[in-house]
Design an enzyme around this catalytic site. Structure first.
Site, short mmCIF file in Angstrom:
data_model
loop_
_atom_site.label_atom_id
_atom_site.label_comp_id
_atom_site.label_asym_id
_atom_site.label_seq_id
_atom_site.Cartn_x
_atom_site.Cartn_y
_atom_site.Cartn_z
N PRO A 1 1.30 -0.53 0.28
CG PRO A 1 -0.54 -1.14 2.17
CD PRO A 1 0.45 -2.06 0.96
CD GLU A 2 3.99 3.35 -3.95
OE1 GLU A 2 4.35 4.57 -3.25
OE2 GLU A 2 4.09 2.78 -4.26
#
Ligand SMILES: [Zn+2]
Length: 270
Positions: free
Chosen positions: A2-3
């Site tokens: 996840p960014e």
């Protein structure tokens, strides 16, 4: 992994369930993730009401009316599940609202974290103390970036991944923004002109905003029982596309430094 846009989308999805809700049950199901989970987490959150949710870099913040803020990080593989049909071995925190909604923080690799801080002191939470401005916030502009990069001999790619310069940017969005701005990832950070830095700031904002919009458009799926927050498919310009053609017709290249891949177009990016 996840960014920033995934975390932003996750927070938006959690907000729909948690904002204004009472936490009827808060149950950590193990003592640690990447770091120990505060031993008083259950006691401090049970019975509290959620007053607001926000994001800082790749952390989600959940404020309560008791002056406590739950801070979560999704690590490599974390996600929140909404009203899961079954609780699994990797659901490490369960949160049930007074309205009977159930949230499970699922993290198979356990590189994520859960922490509890006093809300008024959230900015002194150690990961935040030396962090640069938000890339979508008002303090991140070309003048700021020029000041931070002045005299820097490192590559522009390394500089953008440095959380002290700008918070929350990861490998994917740095590759994408550099391609959009036409800047080679290896270009020396301190030697990029003002006009190109302005274009870079615009490009960073554009790739993040587009990804957040893509995530937001999937939010109605999350709201369903057994939904999962935080992951959605996106169309990349260069990331993961080695050998495919850039918009200019040149094959996209990949180089590896320190185990991290950089994707770029050798023609468009100078
Ligand atoms: Zn190209």
């Amino acid at each position: 992994m996840p960014e920033l846009p995934e975390v932003e989308t996750t927070v938006a999805g959690l907000r729909a369930v948690l904002e204004g809700a009472t936490l009827a049950r808060v149950e950590p199901r193990r003592a640690d993730l990447r770091f120990p989970i505060p031993v008083d987490l259950r006691q401090r959150l049970t019975g509290a009401t959620v007053t607001g949710l926000s994001r800082r870099a790749k952390y989600g913040l959940i404020d309560t009316d008791r002056g406590d803020t739950l801070i979560f990080h999704l690590g490599m593989s974390g996600r929140w599940r909404i009203d899961p049909a079954q609780i699994g071995a990797h659901d490490h925190l369960l949160v049930e609202t007074g309205a009977g909604r159930l949230l499970a923080l699922n993290d198979p690799r356990r590189f994520g974290s859960l922490d509890l801080v006093r809300s008024e002191a959230w900015e002194s939470y150690s990961p935040f103390t030396r962090m640069g401005p938000e890339p979508l916030g008002p303090d991140f502009d070309a003048a700021y970036l020029a000041r931070m990069l002045a005299g820097k001999a490192t590559s522009i790619k390394a500089a953008l991944l440095d959380q002290r310069i700008v918070a929350g940017l990861g490998n994917i969005y740095v590759c994408e923004a550099l391609n959009m701005a036409g800047i080679a990832p290896v270009r020396q950070a301190g030697r990029i002109g003002a006009r190109r830095l302005a274009l870079l700031v615009e490009s960073i904002r554009a790739v993040l905003t587009a990804a957040i919009a893509a995530g937001g458009s999937t939010l109605r799926d999350y709201a369903r029982p057994d939904g999962e927050l935080g992951y959605f498919s996106k169309q990349w310009r260069v990331y993961g596309r080695e050998g495919e053609l850039c918009g200019c017709g040149t094959p996209i290249r990949r180089r590896v430094d320190g185990g991290r891949s950089t994707f770029f177009c050798p023609k468009c990016q100078k």
